[in-house]
Write a protein that holds these residues in place. Structure first.
Motif, PDB file in Angstrom:
ATOM      1  N   GLY A 422       0.853  -1.147  -0.139  1.00 19.12           N
ATOM      2  CA  GLY A 422       0.064   0.105   0.002  1.00 19.12           C
ATOM      3  C   GLY A 422       0.925   1.202   0.199  1.00 19.12           C
ATOM      4  N   GLY A 423       0.172   2.425   0.434  1.00 20.22           N
ATOM      5  CA  GLY A 423       0.870   3.587   0.319  1.00 20.22           C
ATOM      6  C   GLY A 423       1.796   3.835   1.570  1.00 20.22           C
ATOM      7  N   GLY A 424       2.304   2.952   2.591  1.00 29.85           N
ATOM      8  CA  GLY A 424       2.736   3.176   3.423  1.00 29.85           C
ATOM      9  C   GLY A 424       2.235   3.956   4.700  1.00 29.85           C
ATOM     10  N   THR A 459       3.917  -1.164   3.709  1.00 28.78           N
ATOM     11  CA  THR A 459       4.216  -1.125   5.476  1.00 28.78           C
ATOM     12  C   THR A 459       4.463  -2.723   5.775  1.00 28.78           C
ATOM     13  OG1 THR A 459       2.554   0.385   5.655  1.00 28.78           O
ATOM     14  CG2 THR A 459       3.193  -0.737   7.681  1.00 28.78           C
ATOM     15  N   LEU A 460       5.558  -2.845   6.548  1.00 28.95           N
ATOM     16  CA  LEU A 460       5.906  -4.096   7.304  1.00 28.95           C
ATOM     17  C   LEU A 460       5.552  -3.893   8.911  1.00 28.95           C
ATOM     18  CD1 LEU A 460       6.990  -6.808   7.172  1.00 28.95           C
ATOM     19  CD2 LEU A 460       9.253  -5.913   7.390  1.00 28.95           C
ATOM     20  N   VAL A 461       4.630  -4.855   9.237  1.00 32.11           N
ATOM     21  CA  VAL A 461       4.352  -4.895  10.527  1.00 32.11           C
ATOM     22  C   VAL A 461       5.086  -6.113  11.119  1.00 32.11           C
ATOM     23  CG1 VAL A 461       2.587  -5.275  12.485  1.00 32.11           C
ATOM     24  CG2 VAL A 461       1.951  -3.745  10.618  1.00 32.11           C
ATOM     25  N   ARG A 462       6.106  -6.090  12.327  1.00 34.91           N
ATOM     26  CA  ARG A 462       6.911  -7.352  12.566  1.00 34.91           C
ATOM     27  C   ARG A 462       6.804  -7.574  14.079  1.00 34.91           C
ATOM     28  NH1 ARG A 462      11.956  -9.461  13.953  1.00 34.91           N
ATOM     29  NH2 ARG A 462      12.368 -11.189  12.658  1.00 34.91           N
ATOM     30  N   ALA A 463       6.129  -8.681  14.487  1.00 35.80           N
ATOM     31  CA  ALA A 463       5.748  -8.760  16.091  1.00 35.80           C
ATOM     32  C   ALA A 463       6.763 -10.130  16.274  1.00 35.80           C
ATOM     33  CB  ALA A 463       4.379  -9.230  16.216  1.00 35.80           C
ATOM     34  N   THR A 464       7.484  -9.844  17.223  1.00 34.67           N
ATOM     35  CA  THR A 464       8.460 -11.083  17.964  1.00 34.67           C
ATOM     36  C   THR A 464       7.765 -11.557  19.097  1.00 34.67           C
ATOM     37  OG1 THR A 464      10.094 -10.338  16.659  1.00 34.67           O
ATOM     38  CG2 THR A 464      10.550 -11.859  18.522  1.00 34.67           C
TER      39      THR A 464
END
Length: 468
Positions: A422-424, A459-464
């Motif tokens: 998407g558009g970020g 967009t990158l969503v990263r959950a650890t």
């Protein structure tokens, strides 16, 4: 046949004896220096800052080694400074009185045991809160210090800072050892020491959460030590005072960071236990409502409906409507406690079902997963909620056409990534409840959440999330 295997002695057991011996040897060096009189005393360059580091380093290291083994060992490694100081002072005193035993060996120790002076400032940015890849730098740094020690140990000339005593093992046929040691020492002092401080600041900038402020404390201590170390002040008493203050700032910042890390880790464990217990209770309520109260109310509603259909009783029809509404509300509460899809299809299956509802519209969703079937209930719920919230944001706000949900796991962590095209992220995003909710769910379990640009835009969503 019974075999007895010797048990390894824990480092924490020998740490305090090392610290006490370092303190005692520093006192011996001062006493011998004070008892040396005449011209020989003027040739002794006994740095009080070195003695202070030889006392403070092992003391702080002994206090920290049980909590942070690598940091404690680095600080305990400054103890040889006291050995060299006492050895050099003894060799000078022996040269004055004559006939003292062991003066030759003591003089040789003084030539190279001062090298751990560089140990804290060079090693702490490499080992403190470092991963395995960064910790590999400890080998080359240690190699530089060993090289300095070897060059100084066999360079002909005076025994280190004690000009009145020659190096008993100096190789006269290799006069180049002295200039070579000077070059390596100079490069270490003016290149590697500032580089270590820069590394501490870079690590602090790239870190987040608890690591960020703990590494920030280390960076401040490094900066204080480097500023004192490279000070243009050359008068020995004042220069020693500046270096002692810098060393104190460095070691105090590290000690405080280790202590606060322990406090933070305890609070995090309590928070994780609370989140796990809460999720277990929610799971119990989910089962009770789903298997007990819900079906009972649904059965009553069916009976009322059947009874009301035989006649025209407005009261019964009203009760039926209200009961059906109550059943629907209970189902909503049950789903809020724990998504029904998790029990029916597991985490991966539930996410694929959820992604399918988005793919029915304008967003093409894909789920790529390589995770074990059995995950803690709290981790499953957090991962599902974070992923579905990220999918919702991609569909509603990002204008994305494609979105990929990736799940991967190792024995200790579960990683959830949601990337769209998407558009970020907007420059001035409107505050909402979705992003704080995702971050809170990750942090409750002791995990982290990062949101930034993807590899190909979007967009990158990263959950650890920790699973143990």
């Amino acid at each position: 046949m019974l075999r007895l295997r010797p048990r390894a002695v824990p480092v924490s057991v020998i740490a305090w004896p090392v610290a006490v011996c370092s303190l005692a040897l520093s006192v011996v060096a001062l006493v011998l220096h004070a008892r040396t009189e005449g011209g020989l005393r003027d040739t002794t360059d006994l740095h009080l800052a070195d003695l202070w580091l030889a006392v403070l380093g092992p003391t702080v290291g002994a206090a920290l080694v049980a909590r942070d083994r690598r940091t404690g060992l680095v600080l305990l490694g400054t103890a040889p400074i006291a050995v060299g100081a006492a050895g050099g002072a003894y060799a000078v005193w022996a040269a004055e009185v004559g006939g003292a035993p062991g003066a030759t060996a003591a003089a040789w120790l003084a030539t190279w045991t001062w090298v751990p002076y560089f140990l804290p400032v060079l090693m702490l940015p490499v080992v403190f809160r470092a991963d395995a890849r960064l910790a590999r730098l400890a080998g080359p740094v240690a190699g530089v210090l060993v090289l300095i020690a070897l060059l100084c140990a066999f360079a002909p000339g005076p025994a280190g800072a004690f000009a009145a005593v020659p190096n008993p093992l100096g190789i006269a046929r290799a006069p180049w050892l002295g200039p070579a040691s000077g070059v390596v020492i100079g490069l270490t002092a003016v290149v590697l020491v500032p580089a270590a401080a820069v590394l501490a600041f870079v690590r602090r900038r790239r870190a987040d959460g608890d690591d960020r402020w703990q590494l920030g404390m280390l960076a401040v201590g490094e900066a204080a030590f480097v500023a004192a170390h490279l000070s243009p002040v050359t008068e020995q008493p004042l220069a020693d005072l500046l270096v002692a203050v810098g060393a104190t700032a460095l070691l105090a910042s590290v000690a405080l960071a280790v202590h606060l890390r322990g406090v933070t880790a305890g609070l995090r464990r309590e928070r994780e236990l609370l989140a796990t217990a809460r999720e277990a209770e929610r799971l119990r309520l989910h089962r009770d409502l789903h298997d007990g109260v819900g079906p009972e109310l649904a059965g009553i509603a069916l009976q009322l409906g059947a009874f009301a259909s035989t006649g025209d009783e407005p009261v019964l029809r009203d009760l039926e409507t209200r009961l059906r509404g109550a059943v629907a509300e209970i189902r909503r509460v049950v789903d809020d406690l724990r998504p029904a899809g998790l029990d029916a299809a597991g985490l991966v299956g539930a996410l694929r079902d959820r992604a399918g509802t988005f793919s029915a519209g304008d967003l093409d969703c894909e789920v790529v997963a390589d995770v074990p079937d059995a995950l803690p209930p709290a981790v499953e719920v957090a991962a599902y909620r974070i992923a579905t919230e990220a999918l919702t944001n991609a569909a509603r706000h990002a204008g994305a056409r494609t979105c990929v949900v990736r799940l991967s796991a190792d024995p200790r962590t579960l990683v959830v990534e949601v990337e769209d095209d998407g558009g970020g992220i907007a420059a001035d995003p409107v505050p909402g409840v979705g992003l704080p909710s995702m971050r809170r769910r990750a942090e409750e379990l002791g995990g982290t959440l990062r949101i930034g640009p993807g590899a190909a835009g979007g967009t990158l969503v990263r959950a650890t999330l920790p699973v143990v």
